[in-house]
Design a protein around this motif. Structure first.
Motif, short mmCIF file in Angstrom:
data_model
loop_
_atom_site.label_atom_id
_atom_site.label_comp_id
_atom_site.label_asym_id
_atom_site.label_seq_id
_atom_site.Cartn_x
_atom_site.Cartn_y
_atom_site.Cartn_z
N GLY A 26 2.77 -11.44 -11.89
CA GLY A 26 4.20 -11.23 -12.08
C GLY A 26 4.73 -10.16 -11.15
N ASN A 27 6.04 -9.89 -11.24
CA ASN A 27 6.68 -8.99 -10.29
C ASN A 27 7.74 -8.13 -11.00
OD1 ASN A 27 8.02 -7.77 -8.23
ND2 ASN A 27 8.86 -9.67 -7.36
N THR B 298 29.85 -15.53 -16.14
CA THR B 298 28.70 -16.02 -15.38
C THR B 298 27.56 -15.01 -15.35
OG1 THR B 298 29.75 -15.14 -13.39
CG2 THR B 298 30.11 -17.45 -13.89
N PHE C 199 9.81 -12.16 -24.27
CA PHE C 199 8.74 -13.15 -24.31
C PHE C 199 7.44 -12.58 -23.75
CE2 PHE C 199 11.96 -16.82 -24.36
CZ PHE C 199 11.94 -16.83 -25.74
N GLN D 136 24.86 -13.94 -18.27
CA GLN D 136 23.67 -14.74 -18.57
C GLN D 136 22.41 -14.13 -17.96
OE1 GLN D 136 23.60 -17.05 -20.63
NE2 GLN D 136 25.46 -18.25 -20.65
N LEU D 137 22.60 -13.42 -16.85
CA LEU D 137 21.41 -12.92 -16.15
C LEU D 137 20.81 -11.71 -16.84
CD1 LEU D 137 20.28 -14.18 -13.48
CD2 LEU D 137 22.52 -14.93 -14.12
N LEU E 294 19.05 -13.20 -19.71
CA LEU E 294 17.79 -13.82 -19.30
C LEU E 294 16.73 -12.76 -19.02
CD1 LEU E 294 16.29 -16.41 -18.59
CD2 LEU E 294 17.07 -16.12 -16.25
N PHE F 79 5.65 -12.55 -16.66
CA PHE F 79 6.73 -12.51 -15.65
C PHE F 79 6.71 -11.24 -14.81
CE2 PHE F 79 8.44 -14.70 -19.42
CZ PHE F 79 8.54 -15.96 -18.88
N LEU G 235 17.24 -9.42 -11.42
CA LEU G 235 17.97 -10.18 -12.44
C LEU G 235 18.91 -9.26 -13.21
CD1 LEU G 235 15.13 -12.44 -13.89
CD2 LEU G 235 16.93 -13.11 -12.31
N LEU H 198 11.35 -8.14 -9.75
CA LEU H 198 12.17 -9.29 -10.11
C LEU H 198 13.09 -8.96 -11.28
CD1 LEU H 198 12.93 -12.31 -10.08
CD2 LEU H 198 10.94 -12.73 -11.52
N GLN I 121 15.49 -11.41 -22.17
CA GLN I 121 14.73 -12.43 -22.88
C GLN I 121 13.33 -12.56 -22.30
OE1 GLN I 121 17.17 -15.88 -22.84
NE2 GLN I 121 15.80 -17.02 -24.14
N LEU I 122 13.25 -12.49 -20.98
CA LEU I 122 11.92 -12.61 -20.35
C LEU I 122 11.01 -11.46 -20.78
CD1 LEU I 122 12.81 -13.83 -16.74
CD2 LEU I 122 12.14 -15.17 -18.72
#
Ligand code: HEM
Ligand SMILES: [Cu+2]
Lengths: 255, 756
Positions: free
Chosen positions: B445-446, B416, B430, B419-420, B423, B438, B453, B449, B426-427
């Protein structure tokens, strides 16, 4: 248990569930348009998601056949089913993370999007789930033609959704100044819809595979691949059931 | 006595021969290297400079050392051939790279990143070609190289058509590299052949349920569906990465031996980075390569042991299992690529905004970790399904071996939380590629954050690292004290407890990050809570050892070492978790000492224990006890010196992740000792590696129940047959009732007509 029912009642059940889903979708749209309560929107999304998870994705099948011959098709399908659900749980964390990202960055504001288009693509995806469920029910009862037709309709609707989001919605949004690099709202919007669209695309590939193989005469009562493609498709739908209010309905529109 | 001296003499002569040949090889390479760089300066500036510390000398020296070493140890076999090809095509790759680069960039740049990238890829691929021929992993690597280039050129072409800049400082532009690397990684999977069956299924064809493996060592270099082969593949890959990551550590540890910049100084230039930049890259890559090697290492133990422990003939999804292993290979290649493509300086955590500014190497790093994450996720999925669905008759939840419980707990996290991190990386990717905001405050953005994650995975991940190791400790301890495991139920549940509480503590890494202050206290208390289930394990171990008949063969030594070292890690955790203290400790070497203790105690020591313990099961031979003990008694004290020293300099004010420190702080001497300790550990691991590879062929034969264990896999002869147990067994008693007369764990069922 529901899955032991005969074909006609299974198909009827699919219709009822679809009607519930449709009514709830209209409800959330109206809630958002009138008094915009976040709590109600969350509640409606949860109910819709639960309906799909239980009646279309048949989550209860996970508890079936833990005994029995480890080499039987049923037992192996049960193992595969568990594997698929574990994958979906894992995948759900990606979407959960995206939701957290959206909440953190945008809070109770949202990008200003085309409401009619949003409702339109959402409906298309819901309807596709309805046909997917029919298709799976039919192959389970040996009706290959019905299975093929319904899966084809699902595929076409899914394609429609994908085009609606990527080629229509993205263009309209960009036209309004909402681009990936325009700010946090744009970043969240393109990331969430993009990740979901990618899953729709893979779902379409799976649908195409089972459809082609179904035409070649594969699958009868032993049709786990069809079940897997269907469950995956419904999962993608569940994600959208949450993303739709998160992107289009919750909070006040900015930009 | 005479025989002893004769042996000693022989051993000395053999060692001297190896050292001599390796030295000659190194010398030749080194001279060639400085000669070349002399020529180069002569050609470019007109006056030749003879630079004895030129990186070319170091690089070529080590390039030549490897085949020389291999030849002196094993003669001209496939491995030496592989290493020779490695050297040759590494050079060829370099020249091709220089050529391409100078054609396209229209300037001659011998130290630019691209030649090194080509050199690395060519060398890697050629090695496996020499060893194994054009199939399996070699074909995968060739596919990866070719498709990386194709993918890169596609994007380059599109960019050219759009009127954007087609090439950049790293040959391709960043989007081209990212797309190419992604395509290359996927192509690897097709090339190696792990997709074959699935492609057939998608086309409506059937495949046999099992595939016969090649006999001998060759099956390890291609796709096999056997969980034992895959377990060994994971383990060896992990050892390889530990060696690479360890080498990096030695390099920057040497730099830290004294204050001031020694050799990683501003004047040097390697892979397009100057010394301090290279320090940052090596430090960052050390962290992540070690983490990936831990993930692969635990996957190795779990894959090898769990199906045998639960009485299954294989994992639930053998093809997925193979896929999960093979996907980690292109990931490792990408991680190494990040070193030569400009590197990056963020540490393993990759926080923006720094990670948004770093060179293209950062993207390779993100992509490599992202892909390695899939290995972890899919492996975890398989473990859970196997344990739920494939257990032997009578193996109820409360009769599962503790290692199996630990593996399930680990897998829940890996399935589980991974994935974070995927992610979050990945952010950032991008954000770099498309300017998505982001984590960019200027765009709303922050940056905090990202940290949420990231740590939502990366804290639980530390339990992914240690839970299997702690499971190994609980699994082996009863065997070597001949006593039942104390408090079975509590130990079984403590793994799950740690895993679940572990999800609620992530922000203890962020006390100083500027997150909302009211979050600090709850995260402090939730973190301290983890000590409770961890304490349960310690009580169980101590009570199990109490009054036992302790035997100390090598695996047991590592088990005991693991317990003590993990205790040090566990005790240094709560101070970090206490907000008021952490505000001072955060980002100091104290933290570095803390987590090295936890990771060595929870992973490295148990991992070695597991290898020494199950080695006879896998090979039918055992590793040398003598060298095993040397390994242990060299590594353990050195390790204590290392981590306590780290904590000391940390408390005195040494910051993390910096290449230099102020002599006025007065810990130059401690740093020197730390560096010496690091080299001692490296030497012990080298001894282990030689013992490992030597024993495969020459170890003492051991085909029976070497450790006198009750576990099912030891009740059948070693090495284990292809589909494990020929007759299925039934669980009839408790797993750890050592020393209880008349107790029985399993019973083989009478042979049946049909195949199991
Ligand atoms: C009683 C148990 C533990 C407690 C209370 C604890 C607490 C902490 C805290 C509060 C930090 C953050 C310190 C800072 O950066 O200021 C930290 C860092 C760290 N811990 Fe632990 N820890 C525990 C066990 C473990 C275990 C079992 C592992 C690994 C296997 C581990 C690995 C790490 C790592 C890798 C870091 C550094 C991360 C980084 O910044 O790069 N810890 N620990
Ligand atoms: Cu932590």
């Amino acid at each position: 248990m529901a899955h032991k029912q005969d074909k006609a009642s299974m198909l009827n059940q699919g219709v009822f569930i679809f009607v519930y889903l449709a009514v709830l979708t209209v409800l959330e749209f109206l809630v958002a348009a009138s008094f915009n309560s976040t709590a109600v929107l969350i509640a409606v999304a949860l109910v819709k998601g639960a309906l799909v998870v239980y009646y279309y994705m048949h989550v209860y099948k996970l508890s079936a056949d833990h005994e029995g011959d480890h080499n039987s098709y049923e037992y192996k399908s049960g193992t595969n089913r568990l594997g698929l659900w574990l994958f979906l749980i894992s995948d759900a964390f990606v979407f959960g993370g995206l939701l957290v990202m959206r909440m953190n960055l945008l809070g109770l504001t949202r990008p200003n999007l085309n409401q009619l288009l949003g409702l339109g693509v959402t409906s298309i995806l819901l309807i596709s789930s309805f046909f997917m469920n029919r298709g799976e029910t039919m192959i389970a009862h040996g009706d290959r033609k019905g299975f093929l037709n319904n899966t084809l309709v699902t595929f076409l609707l899914g394609l429609g959704f994908l085009i609606g989001v990527v080629f229509v919605e993205w263009r309209l949004a960009a036209h309004e100044g909402l681009t990936p690099s325009s700010g946090a709202a744009g970043a969240a919007f393109y990331m969430m819809t993009g990740m979901h669209a990618f899953h729709v695309l893979t779902g379409l590939v799976f649908l195409a595979i089972v459809w082609i193989n179904g035409r070649r005469g594969l699958y009868d009562e032993k049709h786990y691949p069809v079940e897997a493609a269907a469950v995956y498709w419904h999962f993608v739908d569940v994600v959208w059931i949450v993303f739709y209010p998160a992107l289009y309905l919750v909070g006040t529109a900015i930009v | 006595m005479k025989g002893f001296f004769q042996n000693l003499l022989q051993w000395l002569v053999a060692t001297l021969r190896v050292v001599a040949i390796t030295t000659v090889g190194t010398g030749v390479g080194y001279l060639l290297g400085i000669g070349l760089s002399f020529l180069l300066t002569l050609l470019t500036t007109g006056t030749g400079v003879l630079d004895f510390t030129s990186p070319a000398g170091v690089v070529l020296g080590s390039f030549f050392a490897i085949p020389a070493f291999s030849w002196s140890v094993s003669g001209y076999g496939p491995v030496t051939k592989g290493f020779l090809l490695l050297t040759v095509s590494g050079l060829v790759g370099y020249l091709v790279g220089v050529g391409l680069d100078s054609i396209i960039m229209k300037s001659f740049r011998p130290t630019a990143p691209v030649p090194s990238a080509f050199s690395l890829l060519f060398a890697f691929t050629a090695f496996f070609f020499g060893v194994y021929g054009y199939r399996g992993i070699t074909r995968g690597l060739v596919y990866q190289v070719v498709w990386t280039l194709i993918g890169g050129f596609i994007v380059t072409g599109i960019r050219a058509l759009m009127g954007l800049s087609a090439f950049g400082g790293f040959f391709f532009t960043e989007p081209a590299w990212v797309f190419g690397a992604l395509v290359g990684a996927v192509a690897f999977l097709f090339g190696v052949g792990v997709m074959d069956d699935w492609v057939k299924w998608a086309r409506g064809m059937d495949t046999p349920e099992f595939h016969e493996d090649e006999p001998g060592w060759e099956k390890y270099l291609g796709v096999s569906l056997d969980h034992k082969v895959i377990g060994v593949q994971y383990t060896v890959t992990a050892l390889f990465l530990i060696a690479v990551g360890g080498t990096f550590a030695l390099i920057f540890r040497t730099e830290l031996a004294a204050s001031g910049l020694q050799f990683l100084n501003v004047g040097m230039n390697l892979f397009g980075q100057n010394g301090p930049q290279l320090y940052n890259t090596l430090m960052s890559l050390h962290g992540m390569i070690m983490i990936v090697s831990i993930l692969l290492g635990i996957a190795g133990i779990i894959n090898y042991a769990v199906p045998m422990l639960v009485g299954a003939h294989d994992m639930a999804f053998p093809r997925l299992n193979a896929f999960a292993y093979w996907v980690s290979v292109p990931a490792a290649v990408l991680l190494l690529m990040s070193l030569v493509l400009g590197g990056f300086d963020t540490g393993w955590t990759g926080y923006p905004p720094l990670s948004v500014k770093a060179p293209v190497g950062q993207q390779m790093f993100f992509l490599g970790v992202f892909i390695a994450g899939w290995s972890s996720i899919l492996g975890a999925l398989n473990v859970i399904a196997t344990v739920v669905r494939m257990r032997a008759k009578g193996m109820t939840a409360m009769r599962l071996p503790i290692l199996v419980w630990a593996s399930v707990a680990t897998s829940i996290i890996a399935l589980t939380a991974t994935q974070l991190i995927g992610l979050s990386f990945q952010l950032v990717m991008f954000q770099r590629l498309f300017g998505m905001g982001f984590f960019d405050p200027a765009k709303g953005g922050n940056p905090v954050l990202f940290q949420h994650l990231f740590w939502f995975y990366s804290h639980p991940a530390v339990y992914v690292f240690v839970l299997p190791g702690l499971g190994v400790i609980s699994e082996l301890l009863p065997v070597f004290v001949r006593k039942p495991l104390f408090g079975y139920r509590w130990v079984a549940m403590s793994s799950l407890g740690i895993a679940l509480v572990g999800f609620l503590v992530w922000a203890h890494h962020m006390f100083t990050s500027g997150m909302n202050e009211y979050l600090r206290v709850p995260f402090m208390y939730s973190t301290l809570l983890v000590a409770v289930p961890t304490g349960v394990k310690f009580f169980s171990w101590v009570a199990t050892i109490w009054n036992g008949k302790i035997e100390t063969p090598t695996p047991m030594l590592f088990v005991l070492g693991g317990i003590v070292v993990f205790l040090m890690g566990g005790l240094s955790g709560p101070p970090n978790a206490t907000v008021s203290v952490d505000l001072h400790l955060h980002d100091t070497y104290f933290i570095v000492g803390h987590f090295h203790d936890t990771i060595f105690g929870g992973f490295v020591f148990p991992f070695f224990a597991a290898i020494y313990y199950w080695f006879p099961k896998a090979t039918g031979r055992r590793m040398s006890e003598f060298w095993g003990k040397v390994h242990f008694w060299l590594m353990t004290p050195a390790f204590f010196v290392l981590t306590f020293g780290m904590m000391r300099v940390g408390l005195l004010g040494m910051r993390r992740r910096i290449a230099d420190y102020d002599p006025a702080q007065g810990f130059d001497t401690t740093h020197l000792i730390l560096t010496i300790a690091a080299f001692a550990i490296a030497l012990s691991v080298l001894i282990f590696l030689i013992n490992f590879f030597h024993s495969i062929k020459h170890g003492e034969k051991a085909e029976g129940n070497v450790w006198n264990s009750r576990s099912p896999e030891w009740q059948v002869p070693s090495p284990m047959p292809a589909h494990n147990y020929e007759t299925p067994f039934e669980v009839v008693g408790e797993p750890y009732d050592y020393g209880l007369p008349g107790s029985k764990y399993i019973e083989f069922m009478p042979a049946q007509g049909g195949k199991h």
